[in-house]
Scaffold this motif. Structure first.
Motif, PDB file in Angstrom:
ATOM      1  N   ALA A   1      50.509  34.687  45.510  1.00 37.58           N
ATOM      2  CA  ALA A   1      50.350  36.012  44.928  1.00 37.58           C
ATOM      3  C   ALA A   1      50.151  37.067  45.985  1.00 37.58           C
ATOM      4  N   VAL A   2      50.406  38.288  45.579  1.00 35.27           N
ATOM      5  CA  VAL A   2      50.091  39.451  46.420  1.00 35.27           C
ATOM      6  C   VAL A   2      49.020  40.285  45.728  1.00 35.27           C
ATOM      7  N   GLY A   3      48.481  39.789  44.654  1.00 32.78           N
ATOM      8  CA  GLY A   3      47.563  40.556  43.819  1.00 32.78           C
ATOM      9  C   GLY A   3      48.209  40.724  42.464  1.00 32.78           C
ATOM     10  N   THR A   4      47.433  41.134  41.491  1.00 34.83           N
ATOM     11  CA  THR A   4      47.978  41.303  40.145  1.00 34.83           C
ATOM     12  C   THR A   4      48.617  42.672  40.019  1.00 34.83           C
TER      13      THR A   4
ATOM     14  N   LEU B   1      44.982  37.219  37.344  1.00 34.07           N
ATOM     15  CA  LEU B   1      44.065  38.354  37.449  1.00 34.07           C
ATOM     16  C   LEU B   1      42.918  38.036  38.410  1.00 34.07           C
ATOM     17  N   PHE B   2      42.350  36.835  38.283  1.00 37.18           N
ATOM     18  CA  PHE B   2      41.183  36.473  39.083  1.00 37.18           C
ATOM     19  C   PHE B   2      41.552  35.910  40.452  1.00 37.18           C
ATOM     20  N   SER B   3      42.841  35.763  40.730  1.00 36.60           N
ATOM     21  CA  SER B   3      43.245  35.255  42.042  1.00 36.60           C
ATOM     22  C   SER B   3      42.879  36.219  43.164  1.00 36.60           C
ATOM     23  N   VAL B   4      42.572  37.474  42.824  1.00 33.70           N
ATOM     24  CA  VAL B   4      42.172  38.432  43.858  1.00 33.70           C
ATOM     25  C   VAL B   4      40.797  38.081  44.427  1.00 33.70           C
ATOM     26  N   PHE B   5      40.020  37.283  43.690  1.00 29.81           N
ATOM     27  CA  PHE B   5      38.729  36.825  44.187  1.00 29.81           C
ATOM     28  C   PHE B   5      38.924  35.441  44.813  1.00 29.81           C
ATOM     29  N   GLU B   6      38.941  35.389  46.129  1.00 31.15           N
ATOM     30  CA  GLU B   6      39.093  34.106  46.787  1.00 31.15           C
ATOM     31  C   GLU B   6      37.961  33.185  46.361  1.00 31.15           C
ATOM     32  N   SER B   7      38.252  31.883  46.248  1.00 29.08           N
ATOM     33  CA  SER B   7      37.291  30.951  45.668  1.00 29.08           C
ATOM     34  C   SER B   7      35.953  30.972  46.389  1.00 29.08           C
TER      35      SER B   7
ATOM     36  N   VAL C   1      39.732  46.616  51.686  1.00 33.58           N
ATOM     37  CA  VAL C   1      38.495  46.561  50.919  1.00 33.58           C
ATOM     38  C   VAL C   1      38.266  45.101  50.540  1.00 33.58           C
ATOM     39  N   HIS C   2      37.226  44.505  51.096  1.00 34.31           N
ATOM     40  CA  HIS C   2      36.890  43.113  50.778  1.00 34.31           C
ATOM     41  C   HIS C   2      36.131  43.084  49.462  1.00 34.31           C
TER      42      HIS C   2
ATOM     43  N   LEU D   1      42.984  47.132  44.688  1.00 32.40           N
ATOM     44  CA  LEU D   1      42.049  46.689  45.718  1.00 32.40           C
ATOM     45  C   LEU D   1      42.621  45.518  46.507  1.00 32.40           C
ATOM     46  N   ALA D   2      43.299  44.606  45.817  1.00 30.49           N
ATOM     47  CA  ALA D   2      43.908  43.468  46.514  1.00 30.49           C
ATOM     48  C   ALA D   2      44.980  43.942  47.491  1.00 30.49           C
TER      49      ALA D   2
END
Length: 302
Positions: free
Chosen positions: A297-300, A139-145, A116-117, A89-90
């Protein structure tokens, strides 16, 4: 997050059962646990305390409960399929980058690959969230703060957690408030909620969103024969509500999946770019997590 992204549900049960055993109470049955899942801590603790009739104050129960969580939650791991799902998804951000490069900027999401946001909507409060995720920052870096909505978020009125729809509507707002300039706001019916809890499914349906229910096997057993009610959001976990907010039985707006492994992207119009695009310079971004940690990152990757 819990029981959907992270393998924590059995750890929650363990912590509760240790307290119940200490005071000579029976173990937590799934009929009660099902009502605790997905709810904010204060409401879940009240339900548990009222059922168990523990000889201690709620405040003492909560203190012991969180002390046990501090022992057992660090080191939690994602459930099967989750690292790949979040990575995939990221990586759809690539389509947004490509649109900017080609200046096509098409809004037709039915025929063109699109980003996909994603946002996180969890009933866990901040301290609990950090406890379970500090070792999983990649892993959680795909969710922006700014697209993380936690259970103690001040924008959610106390007492308005799942199964009420507020947390999902707020999660959508965090996405729409941070869309690229010129991009059309996303509507609830364009959203897909991933949930494991029954109150969470009801929250998603009441928000007007499509839902995938991926429950713990024991929770699925607890609702055997009532799956259609769960998927329609008609288990009435919030009591009697305006039925206009709920789905209809077998309306196709929600579905059950035993696992999120091999997610059916095509069914939902999602096109995942090949892994090779992660090597492109345009896909590397530096961000700051909610706890201040800087990541590049580019995603996990699974």
């Amino acid at each position: 997050m819990d029981g959907l992204l992270l393998d924590t549900e059995d750890l929650y049960t363990l912590c509760i059962n240790l307290i119940l055993e200490k005071y000579g109470r029976p173990k937590l049955p799934w009929s009660i646990k099902a009502k605790l899942q997905g709810r904010p801590g204060p409401q879940a603790n009240k339900l548990l305390h009222d059922w168990a009739q523990l000889p201690i104050a709620r405040e003492e129960y909560a203190k012991q409960y969180y002390e046990l969580q501090a022992q057992h939650f660090p080191g939690t791991q994602p459930l099967p399929g989750i690292p790949k799902l979040l990575s995939d998804l990221a990586r759809t951000r690539y389509w947004e980058v490509e649109d900017k490069k080609t200046k096509s900027g098409s809004d037709d999401k039915t025929t063109n690959p699109h980003r996909v946001h994603i946002a996180l909507a969890t009933s866990s409060h901040k301290a609990n969230f950090v406890l379970k995720t500090s070792h999983l920052s990649e892993l959680f870096s795909v969710f922006e703060s700014h697209r993380r909505v936690l259970g103690d978020d001040e924008r959610i009125t106390p007492g308005r957690g799942k199964p009420l729809p507020d947390i999902y509507l707020l999660a959508l707002k965090t996405i729409n408030d941070s869309l690229p300039e010129g991009e059309k706001p996303i509507t609830p019916e364009e959203c897909l909620v991933l949930e494991d809890s029954v109150p969470g499914v009801e929250a998603g349906r009441r928000a007007g969103m499509r839902v995938i229910w991926a429950p713990h096997p024991m929770l699925k057993n607890e609702y055997a024969g009532r799956e259609a009610e769960v998927l329609a959001g008609r288990t009435y976990e919030a009591g009697e509500v305006d039925t206009d907010q709920l789905g209809e039985i077998d309306d196709g707006w929600a579905e059950y999946r035993a696992t999120l492994v091999d997610f059916p992207y095509e069914k939902f119009g999602i096109v995942i770019p090949p892994v090779e695009v992660e090597k492109e310079a345009c896909m590397v971004e530096t961000g700051k997590l909610a706890d201040g940690e800087v990541v590049q990152a580019v995603g996990t990757t699974a």
